[in-house]
Design a protein around this motif. Sequence first.
Motif, PDB file in Angstrom:
ATOM      1  N   VAL A 261       0.692  -1.107  -0.116  1.00 54.91           N
ATOM      2  CA  VAL A 261      -0.295   0.100  -0.295  1.00 54.91           C
ATOM      3  C   VAL A 261       0.733   1.481  -0.366  1.00 54.91           C
ATOM      4  CG1 VAL A 261      -1.733   1.246   1.431  1.00 54.91           C
ATOM      5  CG2 VAL A 261      -2.072  -1.079   1.021  1.00 54.91           C
ATOM      6  N   GLY A 262       2.437   1.150   0.420  1.00 54.37           N
ATOM      7  CA  GLY A 262       2.776   3.074   1.197  1.00 54.37           C
ATOM      8  C   GLY A 262       3.620   2.452  -0.859  1.00 54.37           C
ATOM      9  N   GLY A 263       3.367   0.621  -1.764  1.00 55.65           N
ATOM     10  CA  GLY A 263       3.797   2.134  -3.533  1.00 55.65           C
ATOM     11  C   GLY A 263       2.760   2.411  -3.947  1.00 55.65           C
ATOM     12  N   GLU A 264       1.706   1.684  -3.178  1.00 58.50           N
ATOM     13  CA  GLU A 264       0.354   2.479  -4.209  1.00 58.50           C
ATOM     14  C   GLU A 264       0.056   3.711  -4.623  1.00 58.50           C
ATOM     15  OE1 GLU A 264      -2.038   0.183  -3.019  1.00 58.50           O
ATOM     16  OE2 GLU A 264      -1.564  -1.991  -4.479  1.00 58.50           O
ATOM     17  N   VAL A 265       0.768   4.472  -2.721  1.00 57.41           N
ATOM     18  CA  VAL A 265       0.053   5.887  -2.045  1.00 57.41           C
ATOM     19  C   VAL A 265       1.369   6.391  -2.602  1.00 57.41           C
ATOM     20  CG1 VAL A 265       0.916   7.386  -0.354  1.00 57.41           C
ATOM     21  CG2 VAL A 265      -0.551   5.065  -0.071  1.00 57.41           C
ATOM     22  N   ALA A 266       2.984   6.123  -3.158  1.00 54.20           N
ATOM     23  CA  ALA A 266       4.445   6.966  -3.998  1.00 54.20           C
ATOM     24  C   ALA A 266       3.485   6.681  -5.201  1.00 54.20           C
ATOM     25  CB  ALA A 266       5.220   6.308  -3.621  1.00 54.20           C
ATOM     26  N   THR A 267       2.826   5.957  -5.718  1.00 57.42           N
ATOM     27  CA  THR A 267       2.326   6.060  -7.314  1.00 57.42           C
ATOM     28  C   THR A 267       1.433   7.858  -7.461  1.00 57.42           C
ATOM     29  OG1 THR A 267       2.903   3.666  -7.406  1.00 57.42           O
ATOM     30  CG2 THR A 267       0.898   4.854  -8.860  1.00 57.42           C
ATOM     31  N   ARG A 268       0.126   7.116  -6.307  1.00 54.76           N
ATOM     32  CA  ARG A 268      -0.518   8.482  -6.063  1.00 54.76           C
ATOM     33  C   ARG A 268      -0.323   9.089  -6.690  1.00 54.76           C
ATOM     34  NH1 ARG A 268      -3.650   4.870  -3.011  1.00 54.76           N
ATOM     35  NH2 ARG A 268      -3.101   5.436  -1.539  1.00 54.76           N
ATOM     36  N   ARG A 273       9.872   6.912  -5.472  1.00 54.04           N
ATOM     37  CA  ARG A 273      10.200   6.154  -4.945  1.00 54.04           C
ATOM     38  C   ARG A 273       9.444   6.269  -3.734  1.00 54.04           C
ATOM     39  NH1 ARG A 273      16.008   5.910  -3.852  1.00 54.04           N
ATOM     40  NH2 ARG A 273      15.876   4.985  -1.560  1.00 54.04           N
ATOM     41  N   VAL A 274       9.463   4.561  -2.875  1.00 53.53           N
ATOM     42  CA  VAL A 274       8.828   4.529  -1.911  1.00 53.53           C
ATOM     43  C   VAL A 274       9.646   5.058  -0.338  1.00 53.53           C
ATOM     44  CG1 VAL A 274       6.993   3.426   0.064  1.00 53.53           C
ATOM     45  CG2 VAL A 274       7.360   3.062  -2.711  1.00 53.53           C
ATOM     46  N   ASP A 275       9.181   5.734   0.048  1.00 51.27           N
ATOM     47  CA  ASP A 275      10.626   5.891   1.241  1.00 51.27           C
ATOM     48  C   ASP A 275       9.167   6.254   2.897  1.00 51.27           C
ATOM     49  OD1 ASP A 275       8.976   8.405   1.960  1.00 51.27           O
ATOM     50  OD2 ASP A 275      10.056   9.308   1.144  1.00 51.27           O
ATOM     51  N   ASP A 276       9.573   6.149   3.909  1.00 47.62           N
ATOM     52  CA  ASP A 276       9.088   6.031   5.230  1.00 47.62           C
ATOM     53  C   ASP A 276       7.169   6.977   5.572  1.00 47.62           C
ATOM     54  OD1 ASP A 276      10.069   7.810   5.502  1.00 47.62           O
ATOM     55  OD2 ASP A 276      10.803   8.093   7.873  1.00 47.62           O
ATOM     56  N   SER A 277       7.121   8.100   4.783  1.00 44.98           N
ATOM     57  CA  SER A 277       6.297   8.546   4.644  1.00 44.98           C
ATOM     58  C   SER A 277       5.476   8.118   4.360  1.00 44.98           C
ATOM     59  CB  SER A 277       6.528  10.215   4.068  1.00 44.98           C
ATOM     60  OG  SER A 277       6.914  10.527   2.915  1.00 44.98           O
ATOM     61  N   HIS A 278       4.983   7.431   3.019  1.00 40.70           N
ATOM     62  CA  HIS A 278       4.289   6.915   1.955  1.00 40.70           C
ATOM     63  C   HIS A 278       3.682   5.811   2.900  1.00 40.70           C
ATOM     64  CE1 HIS A 278       6.923   8.533  -1.348  1.00 40.70           C
ATOM     65  NE2 HIS A 278       5.932   9.149  -1.282  1.00 40.70           N
ATOM     66  N   ILE A 279       4.757   4.966   3.471  1.00 38.48           N
ATOM     67  CA  ILE A 279       4.533   4.077   4.652  1.00 38.48           C
ATOM     68  C   ILE A 279       3.386   4.230   6.681  1.00 38.48           C
ATOM     69  CG2 ILE A 279       5.140   2.094   6.068  1.00 38.48           C
ATOM     70  CD1 ILE A 279       5.934   1.437   3.549  1.00 38.48           C
ATOM     71  N   VAL A 280       3.438   5.515   6.221  1.00 39.79           N
ATOM     72  CA  VAL A 280       3.042   5.988   7.419  1.00 39.79           C
ATOM     73  C   VAL A 280       1.403   6.553   6.648  1.00 39.79           C
ATOM     74  CG1 VAL A 280       2.827   8.441   9.016  1.00 39.79           C
ATOM     75  CG2 VAL A 280       4.763   7.593   8.570  1.00 39.79           C
ATOM     76  N   LYS A 281       1.131   6.819   6.036  1.00 33.11           N
ATOM     77  CA  LYS A 281       0.277   7.065   4.905  1.00 33.11           C
ATOM     78  C   LYS A 281      -1.030   5.906   4.560  1.00 33.11           C
ATOM     79  CE  LYS A 281       1.804  11.506   3.284  1.00 33.11           C
ATOM     80  NZ  LYS A 281       1.886  12.258   1.336  1.00 33.11           N
ATOM     81  N   ALA A 282       0.483   4.563   4.312  1.00 33.12           N
ATOM     82  CA  ALA A 282      -0.471   3.243   4.586  1.00 33.12           C
ATOM     83  C   ALA A 282      -1.154   2.670   5.275  1.00 33.12           C
ATOM     84  CB  ALA A 282       0.528   2.759   3.229  1.00 33.12           C
TER      85      ALA A 282
END
Length: 399
Positions: A261-268, A273-282
Amino acid sequence: MAGPFSDVERSIFVSKGVLSEDHQPNQILERDEEIDQYRHALQDVLFGRTPQNVMLYGKAGLGKTAVTTYMMEALQEEVTKRSDADDLHVHELNCNGKSLYTVVRTLVNELLPDHASDFPKRGLGTADAFEELYAQLDRIGGTHLVVFDEIDHLDDVDTLLYELPRARSIGHITESKVGVIGISNNYTFRQSLSPKVKDTLMETEISFSPYDASELRTILADRADRAFVEGACDDSAIARAAAIAAKDRGNARQAIDLLRVGGEVATRCDDDRVDDSHIVKAQELVQRGRLRNRIRDQTQHAQLLLETVAYIEQQDDSPARSRTIKDRYESVADSHAVDPLTTLKSIQNHLSDLHMLGFLQRRDRNHGEGGGRYYEYELDLDPQIVLDIRREAESEPTS
């Protein structure tokens, strides 16, 4: 005219399926001890001996099913290389929501020759199903390992675990050998079995403990290497996903979901690249998805009661007694054109179950001899999320 996908240039995923729940890895990481225990328990199969029974315990997402699939495939491959091993047949059944008759019937139908009619759904008893099962096992011969996933959900599990493990010793089968592999999310499952079943099983027990953050980082790094374009997943994303999952339940499935889901957030966000901020949103998205599944697994009336308590919470009227909840629940049920439960006792039973499952908090009120004792309930969740999930469920077309 440009189409809706015309501006999609590239994906940060190279193999997104590696992060799906149904992906079976070729190599199992961070479960060496459990695999070694499994290997010792199953090695008799390689010498044509009756296999040991095995019981696996551990919460969801700890690798029980993945390790079992890996071990069954490895065992079948090794059997083909050995002249003193019998033919090996592996059967996998999920017991959730199934009756004993349904499970045995499913196994019988899997064993029947192609030209034979299925074993009937009704009209015969469980004893008839077992009799046909034994006949088919001996017709085929060889060694049969039967994997019962979520075995703790099976009704009359005592009968199953008393019948199959002793089928050869008491002469029900003579041309085949059977071993039982049970997978349970309930660590105390064995305690619920009858003494005669415990004596019959003589099983190897393998317990799967939660992963720690270091183990989850190893698993996620391996998945990330195969799932993402090179350089598209930052180490900080892996560390954050591992830390969140380790702090929660030590669940690899949750950690992998966070990474996907972090990868999907980064894509949107059009980030490359996926970083920790995308994981927090995920994290919120994954938690909402898990909660959605848990709520939808409940009965219709349990869901309506959760919706009712959510409305009460939003109106700042919580915690509320069961009588208050019952009155408002009847209105909610009516709004969905559902006949409500009619007795206060049935409402209280559902509320107690929802408390035990972690959906509700319960407060014990005791006002002495004059005031009496009673419970008050309130949500242990965000009421808006509950209402959103219920709204989504009600808007979906019924099949």
